[in-house]
Design a protein around this motif. Structure first.
Motif, PDB file in Angstrom:
ATOM      1  N   MET A 302      14.140  -9.257   4.659  1.00 22.87           N
ATOM      2  CA  MET A 302      14.518  -8.231   3.696  1.00 22.87           C
ATOM      3  C   MET A 302      15.905  -7.670   3.969  1.00 22.87           C
ATOM      4  N   ASN A 303      16.543  -7.166   2.919  1.00 25.75           N
ATOM      5  CA  ASN A 303      17.835  -6.488   3.008  1.00 25.75           C
ATOM      6  C   ASN A 303      17.605  -5.011   3.314  1.00 25.75           C
ATOM      7  N   TRP A 304      18.484  -4.431   4.137  1.00 24.75           N
ATOM      8  CA  TRP A 304      18.298  -3.027   4.498  1.00 24.75           C
ATOM      9  C   TRP A 304      18.377  -2.101   3.287  1.00 24.75           C
ATOM     10  N   SER A 305      19.091  -2.522   2.238  1.00 21.55           N
ATOM     11  CA  SER A 305      19.217  -1.672   1.053  1.00 21.55           C
ATOM     12  C   SER A 305      17.899  -1.520   0.296  1.00 21.55           C
ATOM     13  N   ASP A 306      16.922  -2.389   0.606  1.00 17.68           N
ATOM     14  CA  ASP A 306      15.617  -2.320  -0.058  1.00 17.68           C
ATOM     15  C   ASP A 306      14.648  -1.353   0.619  1.00 17.68           C
ATOM     16  N   VAL A 307      15.038  -0.795   1.751  1.00 17.60           N
ATOM     17  CA  VAL A 307      14.100   0.000   2.550  1.00 17.60           C
ATOM     18  C   VAL A 307      13.442   1.145   1.779  1.00 17.60           C
ATOM     19  N   PRO A 308      14.170   2.022   1.090  1.00 17.43           N
ATOM     20  CA  PRO A 308      13.490   3.131   0.415  1.00 17.43           C
ATOM     21  C   PRO A 308      12.453   2.665  -0.601  1.00 17.43           C
ATOM     22  N   ALA A 309      12.827   1.695  -1.434  1.00 24.43           N
ATOM     23  CA  ALA A 309      11.893   1.221  -2.462  1.00 24.43           C
ATOM     24  C   ALA A 309      10.680   0.547  -1.841  1.00 24.43           C
ATOM     25  N   ILE A 310      10.905  -0.270  -0.819  1.00 24.19           N
ATOM     26  CA  ILE A 310       9.798  -0.969  -0.167  1.00 24.19           C
ATOM     27  C   ILE A 310       8.880   0.025   0.536  1.00 24.19           C
ATOM     28  N   ASN A 311       9.460   0.980   1.229  1.00 26.90           N
ATOM     29  CA  ASN A 311       8.643   1.979   1.925  1.00 26.90           C
ATOM     30  C   ASN A 311       7.827   2.825   0.955  1.00 26.90           C
ATOM     31  N   ASP A 312       8.430   3.244  -0.141  1.00 24.24           N
ATOM     32  CA  ASP A 312       7.702   4.047  -1.117  1.00 24.24           C
ATOM     33  C   ASP A 312       6.508   3.273  -1.664  1.00 24.24           C
ATOM     34  N   ALA A 313       6.730   1.993  -2.001  1.00 28.54           N
ATOM     35  CA  ALA A 313       5.645   1.178  -2.553  1.00 28.54           C
ATOM     36  C   ALA A 313       4.568   0.912  -1.505  1.00 28.54           C
ATOM     37  N   LEU A 314       5.000   0.674  -0.247  1.00 28.11           N
ATOM     38  CA  LEU A 314       4.047   0.400   0.823  1.00 28.11           C
ATOM     39  C   LEU A 314       3.164   1.614   1.105  1.00 28.11           C
ATOM     40  N   ILE A 315       3.774   2.772   1.232  1.00 25.49           N
ATOM     41  CA  ILE A 315       3.018   3.984   1.563  1.00 25.49           C
ATOM     42  C   ILE A 315       2.102   4.401   0.411  1.00 25.49           C
ATOM     43  N   LYS A 316       2.504   4.084  -0.809  1.00 33.00           N
ATOM     44  CA  LYS A 316       1.637   4.365  -1.958  1.00 33.00           C
ATOM     45  C   LYS A 316       0.332   3.578  -1.832  1.00 33.00           C
ATOM     46  N   ASN A 317       0.440   2.343  -1.349  1.00 32.76           N
ATOM     47  CA  ASN A 317      -0.746   1.488  -1.201  1.00 32.76           C
ATOM     48  C   ASN A 317      -1.456   1.685   0.136  1.00 32.76           C
ATOM     49  N   VAL A 318      -0.643   1.941   1.187  1.00 28.38           N
ATOM     50  CA  VAL A 318      -1.213   2.121   2.531  1.00 28.38           C
ATOM     51  C   VAL A 318      -0.584   3.383   3.123  1.00 28.38           C
ATOM     52  N   PRO A 319      -1.167   4.557   2.893  1.00 27.52           N
ATOM     53  CA  PRO A 319      -0.548   5.835   3.291  1.00 27.52           C
ATOM     54  C   PRO A 319      -0.200   5.942   4.775  1.00 27.52           C
ATOM     55  N   THR A 320      -0.898   5.213   5.645  1.00 20.20           N
ATOM     56  CA  THR A 320      -0.648   5.314   7.087  1.00 20.20           C
ATOM     57  C   THR A 320       0.359   4.273   7.592  1.00 20.20           C
ATOM     58  N   ALA A 321       0.915   3.481   6.688  1.00 22.00           N
ATOM     59  CA  ALA A 321       1.805   2.374   7.092  1.00 22.00           C
ATOM     60  C   ALA A 321       3.121   2.883   7.662  1.00 22.00           C
ATOM     61  N   LYS A 322       3.637   2.137   8.636  1.00 19.09           N
ATOM     62  CA  LYS A 322       4.962   2.363   9.202  1.00 19.09           C
ATOM     63  C   LYS A 322       5.622   0.997   9.378  1.00 19.09           C
TER      64      LYS A 322
END
Length: 518
Positions: A302-322
């Motif tokens: 992944m590209n670092w510029s995708d981090v906010p969008a990827i994190n938002d989508a991940l946490i929406k599906n898995v709230p405890t994800a890091k």
């Protein structure tokens, strides 16, 4: 498309030049030195008799907002004393439009294009056909800030046949892509983020066998998209971070590198063990991201510029994800490397049809006065940004409203300070900054593998063949990984690769490389 464009140039350019060369030899309208900011030697060198400054006409790359009404345009008019009428190239088929404008002698004083291969080809073509002003003498006379601010290596790389026809705006030397891993999965399997290939394989096996995502047999240790036969970070551990890498003093395509066989054997083994997404060849970029953000995959390229969008989508599906990026992995022989950009983000030149070539250089020089440049790039302190301990932090929403597209006004940069100013852009979201900083600011220099061809001039064979050779390499490698092609057929593939432009590109690239390497 370039061949078609060149035919158009040949038909019309000669007639245009005969008329426009008379204009280029004139000095244009007289100018004054009333622009603020230039001081000392810069002010003395730029001083001219008092008088009105002409309105300049600039052609820019496409952006979504009108340049003429964007806040940076108004600021630059106040700071430099030059009013500029901005036009922009279309979003699609920009090269075709540019060819028409240059060939027709449209009187632009400044033209800024992208710095990629196609635009470098046109720049080289225009310069050699006499369509551009030689900026060297004008910069010597009117460009002290240009000479002081821009990296001499970049200026040298922008020359055509020993003459400087364009001012380069450098790409930031940065790593953009690596492997992004679920930290909470690592915690569940009791492992640390990997730093070597062996550790990485152990992590993937744990992700598969211990199923920290709770997906059972649908668990995917590593997902990538179908264009990723050369997996960032893993390829670097085999000395293959870029398409062309230095092998014993020669720039060599990956498939001709002796390490290529070892890399393919390694990744093929990961695939056979079920450690790589079995559907990766069919994955689009969005497909791979969906598998990661839905909680099915433990690692993604992944590209670092995708981090906010990827994190938002991940946490929406898995709230405890890091999740977070891993460092550059070391191979068995200590090799490591993440591909880092080097080259031109854009280039700016003055056509022979310009009515004001001297004023064009004076304007670009005034933009590179230190305070003017900083304000153009990131705005005013305590209005657009705050400064503390050498760190520039944006003030929102005004920073985004008034400086988000400031980079499109660049005609060369303060190369010493711009990388620091630029960080205000990634501090708009601290997750973005932390990802960038991990891969660039805090990463050791030896982990960054600069693109050796970043400052190469336009090369006909290389430019003509690069895309097709890259596609051939990816397709063959993907087939071998999948088992649809055998490594025993490598010699046959290499023969095809060489005859399809590989040999011609290799010679052209290394003829240049032999002249510039130290």
């Amino acid at each position: 498309m370039l061949k078609k464009n060149k035919k158009l140039m040949l038909v019309t350019l000669t007639a245009v030049l005969s008329a426009s060369s008379l204009v280029a030899c004139s000095s244009g309208s007289s100018t004054s030195s009333s622009a603020p900011a230039a001081t000392g030697a810069a002010a003395t060198a730029a001083a001219t008799p008092a008088g009105p400054k002409p309105e300049l006409k600039a052609l820019q790359i496409w952006q979504k907002d009108d340049y003429n009404t964007y806040p940076v345009a108004k600021y630059l008019e106040q700071a430099t004393g030059y009013k500029v009428q901005y036009d922009m190239l279309p979003q699609d088929k920009a090269q075709d439009k540019l060819n028409i404008l240059i060939a027709s002698g449209e009187p632009y004083d400044v033209v800024t294009t992208g710095g990629g291969t196609d635009f470098k080809a046109l720049y080289s073509d225009y310069a050699r056909k006499g369509a551009l002003v030689d900026l060297g003498p004008l910069i010597d006379k009117y460009g002290p800030n240009i000479k002081a601010a821009i990296d001499p290596e970049a200026l040298e790389a922008a020359k055509i046949d020993g003459k400087l026809y364009a001012i380069p705006t450098k790409s930031l030397l940065s790593v953009s892509t690596s492997l992004y891993i679920r930290q909470d999965w690592l915690d569940k399997v009791g492992m640390k983020s990997p730093t070597t290939l062996d550790e990485f394989v152990a992590v993937l096996k744990a992700f598969k066998e211990k199923d920290p995502g709770g997906n059972g047999d649908k668990n995917i240790p590593l997902t990538i998209n179908g264009d990723s036969a050369f997996i960032a970070n893993i390829a670097g551990a085999f000395g293959l971070p870029n398409f062309w890498n230095d092998v014993n003093g020669k720039l060599t395509p990956r498939v001709l590198d002796p390490a290529y066989k070892d890399y393919v054997a390694f990744v093929s083994d990961l695939f056979k063990q079920g450690l790589i997404d079995k559907e990766f060849a069919a994955n689009k970029d969005a497909t791979a991201k969906e598998k990661f953000t839905s909680g099915k995959a433990g690692v993604i390229m992944m590209n670092w510029s995708d981090v906010p969008a990827i994190n938002d989508a991940l946490i929406k599906n898995v709230p405890t994800a890091k999740a977070g990026f891993i460092t550059a992995l070391k191979g068995k022989d200590g090799k490591m490397g993440l591909s880092a950009t080097k080259g031109f983000d854009r280039i700016t030149y003055v056509p022979k049809s310009s009515k004001h070539p001297e004023d064009a250089v004076k304007w670009m020089n005034a933009k590179l006065e230190k305070d003017t440049f900083r304000t153009m790039a990131i705005g005013e302190e305590n209005k657009h940004y705050t400064l503390k301990d050498g760190q520039y932090t944006p003030i929102q929403p005004i920073f985004t409203d008034e400086r988000n597209q400031a980079n499109n006004f660049l005609t060369g940069t303060d190369d010493k300070n711009y990388p620091i100013y630029w960080q205000a852009r990634v501090r708009k979201d601290m997750r973005l900054f932390e990802a960038w900083d991990f891969m660039n600011g805090k990463a050791p220099a030896e982990s960054k593998a600069l693109d050796q061809l970043g400052y190469a001039p336009y090369m006909q064979e290389f430019s003509k063949n690069f895309q097709s050779l890259n596609t051939m390499s990816n397709e063959f490698t993907t087939k071998v990984i999948f088992g649809a092609e055998q490594m025993s057929n490598l010699d046959t593939f290499i023969a095809k690769f060489k005859s399809s432009g590989g040999d011609a590109s290799y010679k052209e690239v290394n003829d240049w490389y032999a002249k510039v390497k130290k």
